[in-house]
Design a protein around this motif. Structure first.
Motif, PDB file in Angstrom:
ATOM      1  N   GLN A 139       3.907  -9.372  10.573  1.00  0.00           N
ATOM      2  CA  GLN A 139       3.724 -10.818  10.431  1.00  0.00           C
ATOM      3  C   GLN A 139       2.586 -11.064   9.445  1.00  0.00           C
ATOM      4  O   GLN A 139       1.491 -11.504   9.809  1.00  0.00           O
ATOM      5  CB  GLN A 139       3.457 -11.445  11.795  1.00  0.00           C
ATOM      6  CG  GLN A 139       4.677 -11.371  12.675  1.00  0.00           C
ATOM      7  CD  GLN A 139       4.389 -11.663  14.123  1.00  0.00           C
ATOM      8  OE1 GLN A 139       3.247 -11.603  14.568  1.00  0.00           O
ATOM      9  NE2 GLN A 139       5.426 -11.942  14.891  1.00  0.00           N
ATOM     10  N   GLN A 140       2.886 -10.785   8.179  1.00  0.00           N
ATOM     11  CA  GLN A 140       1.918 -10.916   7.095  1.00  0.00           C
ATOM     12  C   GLN A 140       2.641 -10.722   5.767  1.00  0.00           C
ATOM     13  O   GLN A 140       3.844 -10.476   5.744  1.00  0.00           O
ATOM     14  CB  GLN A 140       0.817  -9.862   7.228  1.00  0.00           C
ATOM     15  CG  GLN A 140       1.342  -8.430   7.107  1.00  0.00           C
ATOM     16  CD  GLN A 140       0.249  -7.394   7.254  1.00  0.00           C
ATOM     17  OE1 GLN A 140      -0.659  -7.548   8.043  1.00  0.00           O
ATOM     18  NE2 GLN A 140       0.342  -6.334   6.492  1.00  0.00           N
ATOM     19  N   TRP A 141       1.904 -10.815   4.681  1.00  0.00           N
ATOM     20  CA  TRP A 141       2.418 -10.486   3.354  1.00  0.00           C
ATOM     21  C   TRP A 141       2.742  -8.999   3.328  1.00  0.00           C
ATOM     22  O   TRP A 141       1.979  -8.171   3.831  1.00  0.00           O
ATOM     23  CB  TRP A 141       1.361 -10.805   2.298  1.00  0.00           C
ATOM     24  CG  TRP A 141       1.581 -10.163   0.953  1.00  0.00           C
ATOM     25  CD1 TRP A 141       0.978  -9.025   0.492  1.00  0.00           C
ATOM     26  CD2 TRP A 141       2.426 -10.624  -0.098  1.00  0.00           C
ATOM     27  NE1 TRP A 141       1.404  -8.751  -0.778  1.00  0.00           N
ATOM     28  CE2 TRP A 141       2.305  -9.730  -1.171  1.00  0.00           C
ATOM     29  CE3 TRP A 141       3.282 -11.704  -0.236  1.00  0.00           C
ATOM     30  CZ2 TRP A 141       2.996  -9.876  -2.379  1.00  0.00           C
ATOM     31  CZ3 TRP A 141       3.975 -11.858  -1.422  1.00  0.00           C
ATOM     32  CH2 TRP A 141       3.829 -10.960  -2.476  1.00  0.00           C
ATOM     33  N   GLY A 142       3.867  -8.656   2.732  1.00  0.00           N
ATOM     34  CA  GLY A 142       4.232  -7.268   2.463  1.00  0.00           C
ATOM     35  C   GLY A 142       4.603  -7.173   1.000  1.00  0.00           C
ATOM     36  O   GLY A 142       5.649  -7.662   0.570  1.00  0.00           O
ATOM     37  N   GLY A 143       3.743  -6.590   0.212  1.00  0.00           N
ATOM     38  CA  GLY A 143       3.934  -6.560  -1.236  1.00  0.00           C
ATOM     39  C   GLY A 143       5.120  -5.730  -1.694  1.00  0.00           C
ATOM     40  O   GLY A 143       5.749  -5.012  -0.915  1.00  0.00           O
ATOM     41  N   ASP A 157       0.813  -1.214   0.000  1.00  0.00           N
ATOM     42  CA  ASP A 157       0.000   0.000   0.000  1.00  0.00           C
ATOM     43  C   ASP A 157       0.852   1.272   0.000  1.00  0.00           C
ATOM     44  O   ASP A 157       0.403   2.315  -0.466  1.00  0.00           O
ATOM     45  CB  ASP A 157      -1.029   0.009   1.130  1.00  0.00           C
ATOM     46  CG  ASP A 157      -0.449  -0.285   2.498  1.00  0.00           C
ATOM     47  OD1 ASP A 157       0.787  -0.400   2.652  1.00  0.00           O
ATOM     48  OD2 ASP A 157      -1.247  -0.415   3.440  1.00  0.00           O
ATOM     49  N   SER A 158       2.090   1.224   0.470  1.00  0.00           N
ATOM     50  CA  SER A 158       2.961   2.395   0.434  1.00  0.00           C
ATOM     51  C   SER A 158       3.331   2.789  -0.995  1.00  0.00           C
ATOM     52  O   SER A 158       3.790   3.903  -1.236  1.00  0.00           O
ATOM     53  CB  SER A 158       4.243   2.155   1.245  1.00  0.00           C
ATOM     54  OG  SER A 158       5.056   1.172   0.624  1.00  0.00           O
ATOM     55  N   SER A 159       3.103   1.877  -1.947  1.00  0.00           N
ATOM     56  CA  SER A 159       3.365   2.149  -3.357  1.00  0.00           C
ATOM     57  C   SER A 159       2.078   2.181  -4.175  1.00  0.00           C
ATOM     58  O   SER A 159       2.099   2.002  -5.390  1.00  0.00           O
ATOM     59  CB  SER A 159       4.323   1.097  -3.931  1.00  0.00           C
ATOM     60  OG  SER A 159       5.618   1.290  -3.433  1.00  0.00           O
ATOM     61  N   GLY A 160       0.955   2.390  -3.492  1.00  0.00           N
ATOM     62  CA  GLY A 160      -0.322   2.535  -4.186  1.00  0.00           C
ATOM     63  C   GLY A 160      -1.055   1.239  -4.454  1.00  0.00           C
ATOM     64  O   GLY A 160      -2.068   1.241  -5.158  1.00  0.00           O
TER      65      GLY A 160
END
Length: 180
Positions: free
Chosen positions: A119-123, A41-44
């Motif tokens: 502790q999750q997916w980070g795209g 989300d930091s990259s849209g």
């Protein structure tokens, strides 16, 4: 300002070779750009983990781990985007969005913190203008039903444990570029 550097080697080129099995996804494809839905989300993006399914792993498999690593990150150590451990041997797929929390995983499985500290997916979220990055998504067939790690373990520590317990590995390498 673009960073010009030589791309890092694939991380599995540096480890002992392991047999392979089949890894597929309806959400990401080997060598193809990742859709914005799966980008951090930091990259849209929406920061949703992709669906994965696997088959053809060794009969003696007792469990699985799933990882996603960016060897092209502008660091000396790459960047870990996803680490899931202790998936039961009868697990052969993760649905889209399974990376949201450990509650979305099969019983006993959990996420280890990624390099975002979650502790999750980070795209994907490479720096603007840094060129295309490879996201090495791997499913590791293990000779144990559970790695002796906690959700607070570092991805490097999980990787150390995987080096000693991986029977076979399936890998796809989608890409993402933040044109800025």
């Amino acid at each position: 300002m673009a960073i010009h550097r030589t791309k890092a080697p694939d991380p599995y080129d540096l480890l002992p070779e392991k047999p392979s099995f089949t890894l597929e996804s309806d959400d990401v494809a080997d060598g193809q750009p990742i859709d914005l839905r799966f980008v951090h989300d930091s990259s849209g993006g929406e920061n949703v983990s992709p669906a994965l399914r696997w088959s053809g792993f060794p009969d003696e498999t007792k469990g699985f781990a799933v990882t996603c690593y960016d060897p092209d990150a502008p660091t000396h150590s790459g960047f870990w985007h996803w680490v899931v451990v202790n998936l039961p041997a009868d697990t052969t797929a993760l649905e889209t969005g399974a990376g949201a929390s450990s509650d979305k995983l099969p019983n006993g499985a959990f996420h280890v913190r990624n390099d975002y500290g979650a502790q999750q997916w980070g795209g994907p979220a490479p720096p603007p203008g840094d060129g295309p990055h490879r996201y090495v998504v791997a499913v590791h067939a293990l000779d144990v039903d559970a790695l002796e790690v906690t959700p607070d373990a570092s991805p490097a520590y999980v990787g150390f444990n995987l080096a000693f317990h991986t029977l076979a590995r399936a890998v796809i390498r989608p890409t993402y570029e933040n044109a800025g």
